[in-house]
Design an enzyme around this catalytic site. Structure first.
Site, short mmCIF file in Angstrom:
data_model
loop_
_atom_site.label_atom_id
_atom_site.label_comp_id
_atom_site.label_asym_id
_atom_site.label_seq_id
_atom_site.Cartn_x
_atom_site.Cartn_y
_atom_site.Cartn_z
N SER A 168 1.02 -1.10 -0.03
CA SER A 168 0.17 0.00 -0.03
C SER A 168 0.79 1.15 0.13
CB SER A 168 -0.96 -0.02 1.24
OG SER A 168 -1.51 1.37 1.40
N TYR A 181 -2.10 -0.91 10.14
CA TYR A 181 -2.19 -1.21 8.75
C TYR A 181 -0.87 -0.72 8.13
CZ TYR A 181 -4.25 -1.10 3.97
OH TYR A 181 -4.33 -1.15 2.56
#
Length: 233
Positions: A168, A181
Site C-alpha cells: 500500500s 495497517y
C-alpha cells in the site's frame, strides 16, 4: 488531511493505462500458468483475478468465506480459463498447506502467487485493543510470509515463479489512526525487497521474481471484511 502529501496515487488518473499493462498487450501472456489470488471475493483481489483470467492464467481464488467468491468465479470463467475456488483462512498455516495441495492436485503447480487479502481497523492506537492492532499484522504481514514460505520451495524446485504482494502507499507514509495497517504494509514492502535479494544470492533472480505493489486509495469493502477483529465497547 491534505491529499497532496500522499503523492500522485491519491489524485485522479489523467491518462489511459500504460499500453505495456493493457489487457490487449497482456492477452495470453499467462496461458497455461496457474495463479493463486487471496482475498479474491471483492475489490482489488477480484479485479486482479479477472485480469489474470484475461491473460490466460488458470485460477485458484481464495477467500475466508467461499460464498464470497461466486461472482469472481463466474466472471473469470467467462474468459475461458479454469477456475477453482477455495475457503481459506490465510492466518492458519495448516489450512494454507491443505489448500495449496488441493490447488496443485486440481490445477497444477502454482506459477503466480498474489497475496492480496488484508484488513484495516481504523482508529487511534490507544482507542484500539492490542488484539485488534495485532490482528492486522497477522493478516497483512504474517499471512503473506506464510504463503510465500509454503510456495517458494515449490517454485525453487521448478526454477521459476512470480510472487506479487499487494502492499500500500500507506506503507511508505505516516497515516494517523491506521498504525496496524501502515506497520504491516511497511513490513511487507521491506520483506519483499529482502526476499528478492535472497533470490539473487541463490542464483534464482530473475527466474523467481517478487513485487510489492503500492496502490493508493481504492474504494473497496475492506472496512467490512470478515476477518474477526475484537473491539471493546
Amino acid at each position: 488531511m491534505d491529499p497532496a502529501q500522499f503523492g500522485l496515487s491519491t489524485l485522479p488518473l489523467q491518462h489511459a493505462p500504460y499500453t505495456t499493462i493493457s489487457p490487449e498487450t497482456l492477452a495470453n501472456t499467462n496461458a497455461g500458468k496457474v495463479a493463486l489470488v487471496t482475498g479474491a471475493g471483492q475489490g482489488i483481489g477480484a479485479a486482479i483475478a479477472e485480469a489474470l483470467a484475461k491473460s490466460g492464467a488458470n485460477l485458484a481464488i481464495l477467500d475466508l468465506k467461499i460464498d464470497n467468491l461466486a461472482k469472481t468465479k463466474k466472471t473469470c470463467l467467462s474468459h475461458g480459463v479454469k477456475v477453482e475456488n477455495f475457503q481459506c483462512d490465510v492466518t492458519d498455516i495448516e489450512n494454507v498447506k491443505e489448500v495449496f495441495n488441493q490447488v496443485e492436485t486440481q490445477l497444477g503447480p502454482i506459477d503466480i502467487l498474489v497475496n492480496n487479502a488484508g484488513i484495516l481497523d481504523q482508529r487511534p492506537f490507544m482507542m484500539s485493543t492490542f488484539d485488534a492492532f495485532w490482528r492486522q499484522i497477522d493478516v497483512n504481514f504474517k499471512a503473506p510470509l506464510m504463503l510465500i514460505h509454503e510456495v517458494l520451495p515449490r517454485m525453487r524446485k521448478r526454477g521459476e515463479g512470480c510472487i506479487i504482494n499487494i502492499a500500500s502507499r500507506s506503507g511508505t507514509v505516516d497515516v494517523p489512526m491506521t498504525l496496524g495497517y501502515v506497520t504491516s504494509k511497511a513490513a511487507l514492502i521491506r520483506a519483499t525487497h529482502t526476499l528478492q535479494m535472497e533470490m539473487e544470492l541463490d542464483g534464482l533472480d530473475p527466474a523467481i521474481h517478487m513485487y510489492a505493489l503500492h496502490p493508493g486509495g481504492v474504494l473497496t469493502g475492506m472496512g467490512g471484511c470478515e476477518y474477526p477483529v475484537r473491539h471493546d465497547g
